[in-house]
Design a protein around this motif. Sequence first.
Motif, PDB file in Angstrom:
ATOM      1  N   UNK A  24      42.846  44.011  23.983  1.00 26.01           N
ATOM      2  CA  UNK A  24      43.006  43.496  25.345  1.00 26.01           C
ATOM      3  C   UNK A  24      42.371  44.520  26.269  1.00 26.01           C
ATOM      4  N   UNK A  25      41.511  44.058  27.161  1.00 24.66           N
ATOM      5  CA  UNK A  25      40.813  44.993  28.035  1.00 24.66           C
ATOM      6  C   UNK A  25      40.749  44.451  29.453  1.00 24.66           C
ATOM      7  N   UNK A  26      41.051  45.299  30.407  1.00 17.91           N
ATOM      8  CA  UNK A  26      40.834  45.030  31.827  1.00 17.91           C
ATOM      9  C   UNK A  26      39.663  45.900  32.247  1.00 17.91           C
ATOM     10  N   UNK A  27      38.724  45.314  32.976  1.00 20.63           N
ATOM     11  CA  UNK A  27      37.518  46.049  33.331  1.00 20.63           C
ATOM     12  C   UNK A  27      37.117  45.713  34.755  1.00 20.63           C
ATOM     13  N   UNK A  28      36.677  46.720  35.494  1.00 21.16           N
ATOM     14  CA  UNK A  28      36.198  46.508  36.849  1.00 21.16           C
ATOM     15  C   UNK A  28      35.290  47.652  37.234  1.00 21.16           C
ATOM     16  N   UNK A  29      34.417  47.389  38.205  1.00 21.42           N
ATOM     17  CA  UNK A  29      33.548  48.426  38.733  1.00 21.42           C
ATOM     18  C   UNK A  29      34.364  49.280  39.693  1.00 21.42           C
ATOM     19  N   UNK A  30      34.249  50.571  39.547  1.00 27.14           N
ATOM     20  CA  UNK A  30      34.978  51.479  40.426  1.00 27.14           C
ATOM     21  C   UNK A  30      34.610  51.185  41.881  1.00 27.14           C
ATOM     22  N   UNK A  31      35.627  50.968  42.701  1.00 27.53           N
ATOM     23  CA  UNK A  31      35.407  50.681  44.108  1.00 27.53           C
ATOM     24  C   UNK A  31      35.125  49.221  44.422  1.00 27.53           C
ATOM     25  N   UNK A  66      44.471  48.881  39.584  1.00 28.19           N
ATOM     26  CA  UNK A  66      43.757  47.704  39.091  1.00 28.19           C
ATOM     27  C   UNK A  66      43.529  46.766  40.273  1.00 28.19           C
ATOM     28  N   UNK A  67      42.276  46.351  40.504  1.00 27.07           N
ATOM     29  CA  UNK A  67      42.025  45.463  41.634  1.00 27.07           C
ATOM     30  C   UNK A  67      42.627  44.079  41.400  1.00 27.07           C
ATOM     31  N   UNK A  68      42.616  43.277  42.412  1.00 24.06           N
ATOM     32  CA  UNK A  68      43.218  41.938  42.372  1.00 24.06           C
ATOM     33  C   UNK A  68      42.566  41.030  41.331  1.00 24.06           C
ATOM     34  N   UNK A  69      41.247  41.185  41.087  1.00 28.63           N
ATOM     35  CA  UNK A  69      40.545  40.303  40.141  1.00 28.63           C
ATOM     36  C   UNK A  69      39.664  41.099  39.170  1.00 28.63           C
ATOM     37  N   UNK A  70      40.268  41.839  38.231  1.00 31.34           N
ATOM     38  CA  UNK A  70      39.448  42.510  37.220  1.00 31.34           C
ATOM     39  C   UNK A  70      38.954  41.500  36.192  1.00 31.34           C
ATOM     40  N   UNK A  71      37.989  41.887  35.393  1.00 32.43           N
ATOM     41  CA  UNK A  71      37.563  41.077  34.256  1.00 32.43           C
ATOM     42  C   UNK A  71      38.545  41.329  33.116  1.00 32.43           C
ATOM     43  N   UNK A 108      36.051  44.833  43.508  1.00 34.46           N
ATOM     44  CA  UNK A 108      37.191  43.965  43.227  1.00 34.46           C
ATOM     45  C   UNK A 108      37.182  43.282  41.872  1.00 34.46           C
ATOM     46  N   UNK A 109      36.146  43.406  41.056  1.00 33.64           N
ATOM     47  CA  UNK A 109      36.177  42.838  39.711  1.00 33.64           C
ATOM     48  C   UNK A 109      35.250  41.663  39.522  1.00 33.64           C
ATOM     49  N   UNK A 110      35.408  40.992  38.339  1.00 33.68           N
ATOM     50  CA  UNK A 110      34.476  39.974  37.898  1.00 33.68           C
ATOM     51  C   UNK A 110      34.736  38.600  38.459  1.00 33.68           C
ATOM     52  N   UNK A 111      33.937  37.634  37.945  1.00 35.72           N
ATOM     53  CA  UNK A 111      33.977  36.270  38.457  1.00 35.72           C
ATOM     54  C   UNK A 111      34.823  35.321  37.621  1.00 35.72           C
ATOM     55  N   UNK A 112      35.357  35.800  36.470  1.00 33.90           N
ATOM     56  CA  UNK A 112      36.221  34.956  35.656  1.00 33.90           C
ATOM     57  C   UNK A 112      35.482  33.922  34.825  1.00 33.90           C
ATOM     58  N   UNK A 113      34.180  34.058  34.660  1.00 31.44           N
ATOM     59  CA  UNK A 113      33.413  33.093  33.861  1.00 31.44           C
ATOM     60  C   UNK A 113      33.821  33.159  32.406  1.00 31.44           C
ATOM     61  N   UNK A 114      33.586  32.071  31.675  1.00 29.43           N
ATOM     62  CA  UNK A 114      33.861  32.083  30.250  1.00 29.43           C
ATOM     63  C   UNK A 114      34.874  31.064  29.795  1.00 29.43           C
TER      64      UNK A 114
END
Length: 94
Positions: free
Chosen positions: A73-80, A48-53, A82-88
Motif C-alpha cells: 500500500x503506497x501513498x504518494x504525492x509531490x512535495x508541496x 499527507x495532502x488531501x488528494x495523494x495518489x 496536492x497529489x494525483x488525479x485518481x486515474x485508473x
Amino acid sequence: MTEEVLFETEQSRSRGEIAQYLRTVADKLDGDGRLSLSAGGESVEMDVPERPTFEIKAEREQESDGTELSVEFELEWDEGQEGGDGAGGELTIE
C-alpha cells in the motif's frame, strides 16, 4: 531519479497488530493527515495532502528458496503539491 529513504522498518507482526497500525493510519488520514512514524532511534513526520495518489500492488516473486507473495500500500504525492488525479478506475477492497 534519486531516492532518499526517510524512514524504514520491517518486522514480523500478527495480522491483528498490522490491522491496528492500518486503523491508526486511516484515523490520521480521516483527521488532519499528519503521520508520525517512529521505531528505535528513527522517526519522521509527514503531512499527507488531501488528494495523494493511492497505489496498491499485489506481487508474486520467485526466489531460490520458494515463492514470496506481497501486498503493498503506497501513498504518494509531490512535495508541496496536492497529489494525483485518481486515474485508473474505481478501487474495491473486499
